[in-house]
Design a protein around this motif. Structure first.
Motif, PDB file in Angstrom:
ATOM      1  N   SER A 179       0.818  -1.206   0.000  1.00 40.37           N
ATOM      2  CA  SER A 179       0.000   0.000   0.000  1.00 40.37           C
ATOM      3  C   SER A 179       0.858   1.265   0.000  1.00 40.37           C
ATOM      4  O   SER A 179       0.477   2.267  -0.593  1.00 40.37           O
ATOM      5  N   GLU A 180       2.030   1.228   0.669  1.00 35.89           N
ATOM      6  CA  GLU A 180       2.951   2.371   0.603  1.00 35.89           C
ATOM      7  C   GLU A 180       4.022   2.058  -0.426  1.00 35.89           C
ATOM      8  O   GLU A 180       4.795   1.119  -0.276  1.00 35.89           O
ATOM      9  N   THR A 181       4.068   2.880  -1.469  1.00 32.52           N
ATOM     10  CA  THR A 181       4.965   2.638  -2.593  1.00 32.52           C
ATOM     11  C   THR A 181       6.268   3.396  -2.388  1.00 32.52           C
ATOM     12  O   THR A 181       6.283   4.625  -2.342  1.00 32.52           O
ATOM     13  N   ASN A 247      -4.398   6.140  -8.105  1.00 38.92           N
ATOM     14  CA  ASN A 247      -3.248   7.041  -8.056  1.00 38.92           C
ATOM     15  C   ASN A 247      -2.066   6.331  -7.404  1.00 38.92           C
ATOM     16  O   ASN A 247      -2.204   5.708  -6.360  1.00 38.92           O
ATOM     17  N   VAL A 248      -0.913   6.422  -8.051  1.00 36.84           N
ATOM     18  CA  VAL A 248       0.316   5.838  -7.515  1.00 36.84           C
ATOM     19  C   VAL A 248       1.239   6.982  -7.111  1.00 36.84           C
ATOM     20  O   VAL A 248       1.618   7.812  -7.945  1.00 36.84           O
ATOM     21  N   ASP A 249       1.560   7.054  -5.835  1.00 41.64           N
ATOM     22  CA  ASP A 249       2.426   8.106  -5.304  1.00 41.64           C
ATOM     23  C   ASP A 249       3.696   7.444  -4.775  1.00 41.64           C
ATOM     24  O   ASP A 249       3.693   6.838  -3.698  1.00 41.64           O
ATOM     25  N   VAL A 250       4.770   7.551  -5.539  1.00 39.25           N
ATOM     26  CA  VAL A 250       6.026   6.885  -5.182  1.00 39.25           C
ATOM     27  C   VAL A 250       6.800   7.743  -4.175  1.00 39.25           C
ATOM     28  O   VAL A 250       7.120   8.905  -4.438  1.00 39.25           O
ATOM     29  N   LYS A 251       7.084   7.166  -3.021  1.00 41.72           N
ATOM     30  CA  LYS A 251       7.840   7.859  -1.980  1.00 41.72           C
ATOM     31  C   LYS A 251       9.332   7.650  -2.215  1.00 41.72           C
ATOM     32  O   LYS A 251       9.756   6.584  -2.678  1.00 41.72           O
ATOM     33  N   TYR A 252      10.134   8.682  -1.887  1.00 35.41           N
ATOM     34  CA  TYR A 252      11.585   8.533  -2.041  1.00 35.41           C
ATOM     35  C   TYR A 252      12.307   9.424  -1.042  1.00 35.41           C
ATOM     36  O   TYR A 252      11.772  10.430  -0.555  1.00 35.41           O
ATOM     37  N   ALA A 253      13.542   9.019  -0.735  1.00 35.74           N
ATOM     38  CA  ALA A 253      14.371   9.752   0.217  1.00 35.74           C
ATOM     39  C   ALA A 253      14.821  11.079  -0.389  1.00 35.74           C
ATOM     40  O   ALA A 253      14.782  11.265  -1.607  1.00 35.74           O
ATOM     41  N   ALA A 281      12.130  15.786  -2.183  1.00 38.64           N
ATOM     42  CA  ALA A 281      11.852  14.585  -1.390  1.00 38.64           C
ATOM     43  C   ALA A 281      10.356  14.326  -1.368  1.00 38.64           C
ATOM     44  O   ALA A 281       9.545  15.237  -1.526  1.00 38.64           O
ATOM     45  N   ASN A 282       9.970  13.059  -1.179  1.00 41.45           N
ATOM     46  CA  ASN A 282       8.559  12.682  -1.043  1.00 41.45           C
ATOM     47  C   ASN A 282       8.449  11.557  -0.013  1.00 41.45           C
ATOM     48  O   ASN A 282       8.957  10.463  -0.246  1.00 41.45           O
ATOM     49  N   PRO A 283       7.818  11.818   1.160  1.00 38.54           N
ATOM     50  CA  PRO A 283       7.162  13.066   1.534  1.00 38.54           C
ATOM     51  C   PRO A 283       8.163  14.190   1.795  1.00 38.54           C
ATOM     52  O   PRO A 283       9.367  13.949   1.849  1.00 38.54           O
ATOM     53  N   ALA A 284       7.633  15.419   1.930  1.00 34.12           N
ATOM     54  CA  ALA A 284       8.488  16.584   2.135  1.00 34.12           C
ATOM     55  C   ALA A 284       9.439  16.358   3.311  1.00 34.12           C
ATOM     56  O   ALA A 284       9.078  15.733   4.311  1.00 34.12           O
ATOM     57  N   ALA A 285      10.662  16.880   3.144  1.00 32.01           N
ATOM     58  CA  ALA A 285      11.701  16.627   4.143  1.00 32.01           C
ATOM     59  C   ALA A 285      11.675  17.657   5.269  1.00 32.01           C
ATOM     60  O   ALA A 285      11.143  18.764   5.119  1.00 32.01           O
ATOM     61  N   ASN A 286      12.268  17.296   6.399  1.00 29.74           N
ATOM     62  CA  ASN A 286      12.522  18.208   7.506  1.00 29.74           C
ATOM     63  C   ASN A 286      13.993  18.626   7.451  1.00 29.74           C
ATOM     64  O   ASN A 286      14.865  17.822   7.075  1.00 29.74           O
ATOM     65  N   TYR A 287      14.280  19.870   7.853  1.00 20.65           N
ATOM     66  CA  TYR A 287      15.643  20.405   7.770  1.00 20.65           C
ATOM     67  C   TYR A 287      16.138  20.757   9.169  1.00 20.65           C
ATOM     68  O   TYR A 287      15.420  21.387   9.948  1.00 20.65           O
ATOM     69  N   LYS A 324      10.877  10.023   6.278  1.00 16.80           N
ATOM     70  CA  LYS A 324      10.802   8.663   6.815  1.00 16.80           C
ATOM     71  C   LYS A 324      11.447   7.627   5.906  1.00 16.80           C
ATOM     72  O   LYS A 324      11.655   6.485   6.320  1.00 16.80           O
ATOM     73  N   ILE A 325      11.784   8.029   4.692  1.00 19.25           N
ATOM     74  CA  ILE A 325      12.434   7.090   3.764  1.00 19.25           C
ATOM     75  C   ILE A 325      13.944   7.087   3.950  1.00 19.25           C
ATOM     76  O   ILE A 325      14.596   6.057   3.871  1.00 19.25           O
TER      77      ILE A 325
END
Length: 393
Positions: A179-181, A247-253, A281-287, A324-325
């Motif tokens: 379910s999480e891509t 909808n396919v939402d691909v997460k990445y670091a 980044a996806n999801p949006a990153a923290n700095y 989280k990636i």
């Protein structure tokens, strides 16, 4: 269907006691599955067993129940488990609807047939959404394709056992596994639909303009971020078609971040500097910001500003970008240089203005003197010219 059996009262000096009797059609891993425990027959079977007799009754019989049924007894003897050498074969027949798609124009022809041996003449009944239709022969022609109705046929006089309904694909169910891509993982899109005849499936990317796969499943062995987007599945049979999307939402670091300094170059003591960090980044990153050699966090957010900067602020600063990636780091060097005191700058500016004024005054006085001297010299020259003329005469 029923079974009669006999057994000895005593065997190997052991009094024989029947512990269990049941009917079965399946043997899984050497175990005989009691019909009452078989999901295919849940709530549809009933036993009536007394002494050496046992009958089986099946409710809501369908063609899938066409099988061989066997009876088994289990006794208290270690080897006392027996199955009838032959079973009871059940053949279930019911009307079936054959679907044929006609062209020019597109129409649908439904044909009702059965394997049952019936005495002629045979009359048929057609049902539309469960209600009887006026047609009474074994053919029914529909004038439109992609109908939303369900059609069944039955032998007149046996309307209580109609054929399975035929219909176009109904609501399509789409799923994404997992379910999480996450980028780089194996991802499968699955399309299913309630339809009879069974539907065929085609997958498209975007607005149904790029055919990807003609299969129930669409699989990515190693999905990429560019694979994000809308995917459409079309289910089609001879009765019609239906389309749904997922909808396919691909997460990445975070990608390698970029960092900038404003103002650039060396920073003067007492001024301010802003460091900016950005990353895709996806999801949006923290700095988060750190200074090299110090454990404590300096700040959080894309921008980090140092006001009233001092010499001790010189050094390397690094930005940690994380979701989280995964995470990524990058650094920037800040150099602080000494500046001139404001009083010195003010004095120099005043001295420059004073010098400029003196130069201007001197220039004006010199210009006046030159003009005055020029006026006084004119009469002398005239007298010298007159004396020269008199001598000549």
């Amino acid at each position: 269907m029923s079974c009669n059996y006999i057994y000895p009262a005593k065997y190997d000096n052991i009094k024989i006691v029947i512990e269990k009797t049941f009917w079965f059609t399946k043997v899984i891993n050497g175990d005989h599955v009691d019909l009452k425990d078989d999901p295919d027959y849940s709530g549809r079977v009933e036993y009536n067993c007394t002494k050496t007799f046992c009958s089986l009754k099946i409710f809501n019989v369908s063609q899938t129940d066409s099988k061989e049924y066997k009876f088994r007894i289990i006794t208290n003897h270690p080897g006392g488990k027996y199955t009838g050498s032959t079973g009871v074969s059940l053949y279930v027949r019911d009307p079936q609807v054959k679907v044929n798609r006609l062209n020019n124009p597109i129409r649908i022809q439904l044909t009702c047939h059965t394997d049952c041996q019936l005495d002629p003449p045979v009359s048929y009944v057609w049902l539309e959404d469960g209600k009887a239709n006026k047609e009474s022969n074994n053919n029914l022609v529909l004038s439109s394709f992609n109908t939303t109705h369900r059609y069944q046929c039955a032998i007149r006089g046996h309307e209580d056992v109609p054929s399975p309904a035929v219909y176009a694909p109904q609501t399509i169910a789409l799923s994404v596994t997992p379910s999480e891509t996450v980028e780089g993982s194996k991802v499968t899109l699955t399309c299913s639909s309630d339809a009879n005849p069974a539907a065929n499936y085609t997958w498209y990317r975007g607005k149904v303009d790029k055919l990807l796969e003609s299969n129930k499943n669409l699989t990515f062995d190693s999905i990429k971020s560019m694979d994000s987007g809308q995917y459409y599945c079309t289910a089609i049979n001879k009765m019609g078609q239906n389309t749904s999307r997922v909808n396919v939402d691909v997460k990445y670091a975070p990608r390698s971040p970029s960092v900038s300094q404003s103002p650039s170059g060396d920073i003067v003591v007492g001024s301010s500097v802003t460091l900016t960090c950005s990353s895709d980044a996806n999801p949006a990153a923290n700095y988060t910001w750190y200074k090299e050699g110090e454990k404590a966090q300096k700040d959080s957010g894309e921008k980090f500003t140092i006001t009233n900067i001092q010499n001790e602020h010189s050094g390397n600063y690094y930005c940690k970008v994380q979701n989280k990636i995964g995470h990524h780091n990058t650094s920037v060097s800040v150099t602080v240089v000494a500046g001139q005191p404001m009083s010195t700058i003010t004095c120099r500016l005043a001295l420059l203005i004073l010098i400029s004024m003196l130069v201007l005054i001197t220039f004006r006085r010199t210009l006046k003197t030159m003009k005055k001297n020029t006026k006084l010299s004119d009469p002398v020259e005239m007298m010298e010219m007159r004396n020269a003329i008199e001598i000549t005469e």
